[in-house]
Design an enzyme around this catalytic site. Structure first.
Site, PDB file in Angstrom:
ATOM      1  N   LYS A 189     -11.948  -0.045   5.123  1.00 18.68           N
ATOM      2  CA  LYS A 189     -12.316  -0.795   3.918  1.00 18.68           C
ATOM      3  C   LYS A 189     -13.469  -1.762   4.204  1.00 18.68           C
ATOM      4  CE  LYS A 189      -8.930   1.685   2.449  1.00 18.68           C
ATOM      5  NZ  LYS A 189      -7.541   1.239   2.409  1.00 18.68           N
ATOM      6  N   ASP A 198      -0.448  -7.019   6.898  1.00 16.97           N
ATOM      7  CA  ASP A 198      -1.562  -6.157   6.504  1.00 16.97           C
ATOM      8  C   ASP A 198      -2.596  -7.059   5.830  1.00 16.97           C
ATOM      9  OD1 ASP A 198      -3.340  -4.385   5.308  1.00 16.97           O
ATOM     10  OD2 ASP A 198      -1.788  -2.942   4.722  1.00 16.97           O
ATOM     11  N   TYR A 257       0.841  -1.193   0.000  1.00 17.27           N
ATOM     12  CA  TYR A 257       0.000   0.000   0.000  1.00 17.27           C
ATOM     13  C   TYR A 257       0.884   1.255   0.000  1.00 17.27           C
ATOM     14  CZ  TYR A 257      -3.022   3.684   1.635  1.00 17.27           C
ATOM     15  OH  TYR A 257      -3.672   4.883   1.752  1.00 17.27           O
TER      16      TYR A 257
HETATM   17  C1  LIG Z   1      -6.291   1.801   2.715  1.00 24.41           C
HETATM   18  C2  LIG Z   1      -5.198   0.897   3.097  1.00 24.41           C
HETATM   19  C3  LIG Z   1      -4.314   1.240   4.135  1.00 24.41           C
HETATM   20  C4  LIG Z   1      -4.384   2.562   4.865  1.00 24.41           C
HETATM   21  O1  LIG Z   1      -5.557   2.708   5.596  1.00 24.41           O
HETATM   22  P1  LIG Z   1      -6.272   4.126   5.876  1.00 24.41           P
HETATM   23  O2  LIG Z   1      -7.481   3.715   6.643  1.00 24.41           O
HETATM   24  O3  LIG Z   1      -6.566   4.743   4.542  1.00 24.41           O
HETATM   25  O4  LIG Z   1      -5.335   4.948   6.660  1.00 24.41           O
HETATM   26  C5  LIG Z   1      -3.331   0.332   4.462  1.00 24.41           C
HETATM   27  N1  LIG Z   1      -3.196  -0.839   3.810  1.00 24.41           N
HETATM   28  C6  LIG Z   1      -4.021  -1.186   2.805  1.00 24.41           C
HETATM   29  C7  LIG Z   1      -3.827  -2.499   2.105  1.00 24.41           C
HETATM   30  C8  LIG Z   1      -5.049  -0.341   2.412  1.00 24.41           C
HETATM   31  O5  LIG Z   1      -5.848  -0.677   1.402  1.00 24.41           O
END
Ligand SMILES: *Cc1c(COP(=O)(O)O)cnc(C)c1O
Length: 373
Positions: free
Chosen positions: A195, A170, A99
């Site tokens: 998300k 992640d 990311y």
């Molecule tokens: C969106 C996202 C992030 C960051 O999250 P935020 O809530 O936008 O700060 C980190 N890792 C992945 C894979 C993401 O899609």
């Protein structure tokens, strides 16, 4: 308990004073002390903890099979808490496809504080070569954003464990419905709950879930409390509410994504579809070994140049052209142009967050857009 039951019950506490079935939002920033100076409710001040965050952290921990969880104001705040928890001078290894927001965070905010290498963590040889005496953390992201690369979590964890290196995964793209990294050997899971957990593109949040409450975890808790990048009680309430439907939403997303990927793959104007649920994905077997479902994010490479890819994104009607993912509405994005000059994403790649519309409508929309180019 099964994950559907956890999702419904682990974040909610019936209110004992009013009998309210749904836990109220506790807005109070401060909590009454007892006559002995103690805190009989277990709460003192809302930055440190409050009832809504406690319940959110409870359901987060249980969904990932962890022993504890910490909720943050965003995914990036959760990631930052991990990096801040490390001792200055620690070397960390991160994936070359990750990311971009967190990649930029590490490069811009931790230069001079941490040492870091962005490498192909899927290659055991390359990974081993980059391990140094001060390596303290291996960051993985699988499936990765936006190339949908798969990291073998068991392999990464077994290499890291031998060297006393903590593994943080992640898990945003997969969600605990599709993949549970702690059970595969990771030490900590990170989520952008903005998300799929939030799921309706109207709520930001982040989370860390830990297998063990070790020294690193104690530091993460300190960063959370002393740093204060916490979600509000209302944000925690809405997140907990959204999580109740997470398993069913994710299954709907996954089913649509598999069908859309198969449709795109046979289309003559599509060069390649990147989706771990396709048998043509180079790491499909690894994905099958560690995922119970393949997620609902996919990228596809248009046969043609950037202009033609952008034309597809401009021509779809149901897919909104926007960044982010995991909401009920489908999104499409020309990824290279948002990632900044250091991007290695192909310029004819489009990333899709497959929503919960009917698959026939999504396919028909994609069909008319691809026929324009
Ligand atoms: C969106 C996202 C992030 C960051 O999250 P935020 O809530 O936008 O700060 C980190 N890792 C992945 C894979 C993401 O899609």
């Amino acid at each position: 308990m099964k994950i559907e039951t956890i999702a419904v019950h682990a974040g909610n506490q019936t209110d004992k004073t009013s009998g309210a079935v749904i836990q109220p939002i506790t807005l109070s920033t401060t909590f009454e002390r007892g006559s002995d100076g103690g805190y009989p409710s277990g709460y003192m001040y809302s930055r440190a903890n409050n009832p809504n965050r406690k319940q959110l952290e409870n359901v987060l921990a249980q969904l990932e099979g962890g022993t504890d969880a910490a909720a943050f104001a965003s995914g990036n705040a959760a990631g930052m808490a991990v990096f801040q928890a490390l001792k200055p001078g620690t070397h960390i290894i991160l994936p070359d496809d990750m990311y971009h927001g967190l990649r930029h965070q590490v490069k811009n905010l931790f230069a001079g504080i941490l040492e870091f290498d962005f490498i192909d963590v899927n290659d055991a040889g390359i990974l081993q070569q980059h391990i140094k005496s001060n390596t303290g953390l291996l960051w993985i992201e699988t499936p990765s954003n936006p190339l949908l690369k798969i990291t073998d979590i068991r392999q990464a964890a077994s290499i890291a464990n031998k060297h006393n290196i903590k593994v943080v995964c992640d898990n945003t793209f997969a969600t605990p419905i599709c993949q549970q990294p702690l059970a595969l050997g990771a030490d900590m899971v990170m989520h952008s709950t903005t998300k799929y957990f939030g799921g309706h593109s109207d709520l930001m949040g982040g989370a860390l879930i830990t297998a063990q409450q070790d020294e690193l975890w104690q530091r993460v808790r300190q960063v959370q409390e002393m740093g204060g990048a916490i979600p509000s009680p209302a944000d925690c309430y809405y997140m907990t509410r959204s999580i109740k439907t997470l398993p069913y939403r994710v299954r709907g997303h996954v089913s649509n994504a598999q069908k859309l990927a198969e449709y795109l793959q046979q289309h003559p104007k599509v060069e390649q579809v990147l989706y771990p649920g396709l048998s043509t994905h180079p790491q499909h077997e690894i994905a099958k070994n560690q995922m119970s479902a393949f997620g609902a994010m996919l990228s596809f490479i248009v046969k043609g140049n950037e202009a033609q890819a952008r034309k597809v994104a401009n021509s779809v009607q149901l897919f909104t052209q926007a960044t982010s993912l995991g909401g009920v509405e489908s999104l499409i994005e020309h990824r290279a142009s948002i990632e900044g000059p250091d991007t290695s994403t192909p310029f004819n790649l489009l990333r899709v967050s497959v929503g919960l519309e009917h698959i026939d409508d999504l396919v028909a929309d994609m069909e008319q857009a691809l026929n324009i180019i």
